[in-house]
Design an enzyme around this catalytic site. Structure first.
Site, mmCIF file in Angstrom:
data_model
loop_
_atom_site.group_PDB
_atom_site.id
_atom_site.type_symbol
_atom_site.label_atom_id
_atom_site.label_comp_id
_atom_site.label_asym_id
_atom_site.label_seq_id
_atom_site.Cartn_x
_atom_site.Cartn_y
_atom_site.Cartn_z
ATOM 1 N N HIS A 87 0.989 -1.214 -0.018
ATOM 2 C CA HIS A 87 0.097 -0.245 -0.022
ATOM 3 C C HIS A 87 0.868 1.344 0.063
ATOM 4 C CE1 HIS A 87 -3.544 2.708 0.861
ATOM 5 N NE2 HIS A 87 -2.622 3.275 1.563
ATOM 6 N N ASP A 166 -15.288 2.746 7.634
ATOM 7 C CA ASP A 166 -14.362 3.521 7.269
ATOM 8 C C ASP A 166 -14.634 4.601 6.109
ATOM 9 O OD1 ASP A 166 -11.490 4.830 7.133
ATOM 10 O OD2 ASP A 166 -11.856 3.610 4.944
ATOM 11 N N ARG A 173 -14.686 13.004 7.863
ATOM 12 C CA ARG A 173 -13.419 13.591 8.078
ATOM 13 C C ARG A 173 -12.856 14.581 7.058
ATOM 14 N NH1 ARG A 173 -9.682 8.721 8.050
ATOM 15 N NH2 ARG A 173 -8.021 10.380 8.126
ATOM 16 N N SER A 188 -7.783 3.767 9.328
ATOM 17 C CA SER A 188 -8.531 3.877 7.958
ATOM 18 C C SER A 188 -7.799 2.921 6.936
ATOM 19 C CB SER A 188 -8.527 5.202 7.489
ATOM 20 O OG SER A 188 -9.070 5.347 6.254
ATOM 21 N N LYS A 192 -9.156 -1.213 5.635
ATOM 22 C CA LYS A 192 -9.284 -1.886 4.419
ATOM 23 C C LYS A 192 -8.359 -2.923 4.117
ATOM 24 C CE LYS A 192 -9.197 2.378 3.479
ATOM 25 N NZ LYS A 192 -9.600 3.786 3.203
HETATM 26 N N1 URA Z 1 -6.239 7.184 2.687
HETATM 27 C C1 URA Z 1 -6.928 6.347 3.441
HETATM 28 O O1 URA Z 1 -7.572 5.377 2.917
HETATM 29 N N2 URA Z 1 -7.537 6.957 4.477
HETATM 30 C C2 URA Z 1 -6.964 7.979 5.197
HETATM 31 O O2 URA Z 1 -7.384 8.468 6.155
HETATM 32 C C3 URA Z 1 -6.136 8.898 4.324
HETATM 33 C C4 URA Z 1 -5.526 8.197 3.119
#
Ligand code: URA
Length: 436
Positions: A87, A166, A173, A188, A192
């Site tokens: 990621h 999320d 947010r 967050s 995932k």
């Molecule tokens: N990418 C995400 O998936 N979440 C965040 O909070 C910031 C960047």
């Protein structure tokens, strides 16, 4: 989930005053919010309290687990090869996933790369791949598994069923100035990745003007926090902090980045991109326990798989499995213009953020998630840091389908490339490695 109910005002007040929530309270908060029974205005107040006062390790782990529990998980057990993913926190010209997923699959891994779309100045992996005619990134969980089994890698969207809490929290947010919080970003992203079901994960945490995290200390804090969350949930983890003050490679845009990725998969990639890909790849191979990790030169083994066409062949297979045509010409922009050097010298720096914003304004990026993007628009860096230039030499090529966008962007990018009398000192691409 718990059946006890809690007083939301009391939870907000406690976090506001620097106190902590227990596990059951966090489960209630996330479960009830995901079910639509906590209003956004109360959750917004809670997020701001977290933004200001943080979360401790136990709260963070439980928050992440509650976000995973709000939806489905991909079931990747029983695949014939070890799963490992990467990621990136996002950068300009960051096409690493397009090369890395097929490369790792070509040396024995299974790479479930669930990706996102671009927002603002950084591009999104799915937008890039969708420049390939016919490519589909919205696969069902059973299609994801089937492509993984057949090809060894898949690059597609995280479906709406994965960590839906999320998704809702991130949207909130975004409009309450609470995105830039290390615990909220870490939970967050990790929710995932945990829902995706990979057994190992390497993080590429970008640092610099073109990145989300502009300074090394905060990037380190984010990397350490994500590694801690993943480890606690049983993932094998590592994080690399990598420099993002210049675009990665020469191409910034959707179709142009696919073109550069294919060149890299054919052994003709730019040095910085290849170096980052093989460094991340060696780390992934080690976490996944691949055979190449036990050789004397894992990075050399990965370079060989780029040079001899093995990785390219997996990429083409993946594109076909996702209904794309790997032989179809990529869309080309109807209009182009050049930004040229005003003086002779050496390229000393190229401002990643401004070049990323330029590509976005040319049509390659979006402001809102529902906006369309152009497959053909983008910026090609004709010169890179350290290269000599004469006055009048082309530095950047701007491409767009809409001629009216070229002039203003060319003006904004006039001084995005810094030229000086001497070449810059060499700078490392990988700044630090965090291992569990
Ligand atoms: N990418 C995400 O998936 N979440 C965040 O909070 C910031 C960047």
């Amino acid at each position: 989930m718990t059946s006890r109910t809690h007083d939301m005002v009391e939870l907000i007040r406690r976090k506001r005053d620097g106190g902590r929530l227990d596990g059951e309270e966090i489960d209630w908060l996330i479960g009830t919010y995901a079910a639509g029974r906590v209003p956004d205005y109360q959750m917004a107040a809670f997020l701001m309290a977290v933004f200001l006062n943080g979360l401790d390790r136990a709260e963070l782990g439980r928050l992440t687990a509650a976000m995973v529990a709000s939806g489905d998980r991909l079931h990747l057990e029983g695949l014939s090869r070890p799963t490992v993913d990467k990621h990136s926190t996002g950068g300009v010209g960051d096409k690493v996933s397009l090369v890395l997923a097929p490369l790792l699959a070509s040396v024995g891994a299974c790479v479930p790369q669930l990706s996102g779309r671009g927002l603002g100045h950084t591009g999104g992996t799915l937008d890039k791949l969708e420049a390939i005619p016919g490519f589909r990134s919205d696969l069902s969980p059973s299609e994801v598994r089937s492509v993984l089994e057949r090809v060894g890698c898949v690059i597609c969207a995280a479906g709406p069923g994965l960590a839906p809490a999320d998704r809702k929290l991130y949207a909130l947010r975004d409009v309450t100035a609470t995105v830039e919080s290390v615990p909220l970003i870490a939970s967050s992203i990790m929710s995932k990745k945990l829902a995706e079901g990979t057994a190992a994960l390497v993080l590429d945490v970008k640092v610099g003007s073109g990145a989300f995290m502009r300074d090394l200390d905060r990037a380190r804090q984010l990397g350490e926090t994500m590694v801690a969350i993943g480890t606690e949930h049983g993932l094998r983890m590592a994080a690399l902090l990598t420099r993002m003050d210049e675009p990665l490679g020469r191409a910034v845009g959707n179709g142009v980045e696919v073109e550069e990725s294919v060149a890299t998969l054919s052994g003709r990639g730019p040095k910085d991109l290849v170096e980052l890909v093989v460094t991340l790849g060696a780390e992934m191979a080690s976490l996944a326990g691949l055979e190449i990790a036990a050789t004397a030169d894992p990075k050399g083994e990965l370079r060989a798989a780029l040079d001899d066409g093995r990785a390219l062949s997996v990429f083409r297979e993946m594109v076909r499995a996702q209904t794309g045509d790997p032989d179809a010409p990529l869309p080309t922009a109807r209009h182009r213009t050049l930004v040229t050097a005003r003086a002779p010298g050496f390229v000393r720096a190229m401002d990643a953020r401004r070049i990323g914003e330029g590509a976005w304004r040319l049509g390659a990026g979006r402001t809102k998630l529902e906006d369309p993007v152009s497959a053909a628009a983008g910026v090609v860096c004709l010169r890179r840091s350290g290269e000599p230039v004469e006055a009048g030499d082309p530095l950047l090529e701007l491409r767009s389908d809409e001629p009216g966008r070229l002039g203003p962007v060319a003006e904004q990018l006039e001084d995005a490339v810094e030229i000086g009398p001497d070449p810059p000192a060499p700078r490392p691409l990988v700044l630090e490695v965090i291992r569990q």
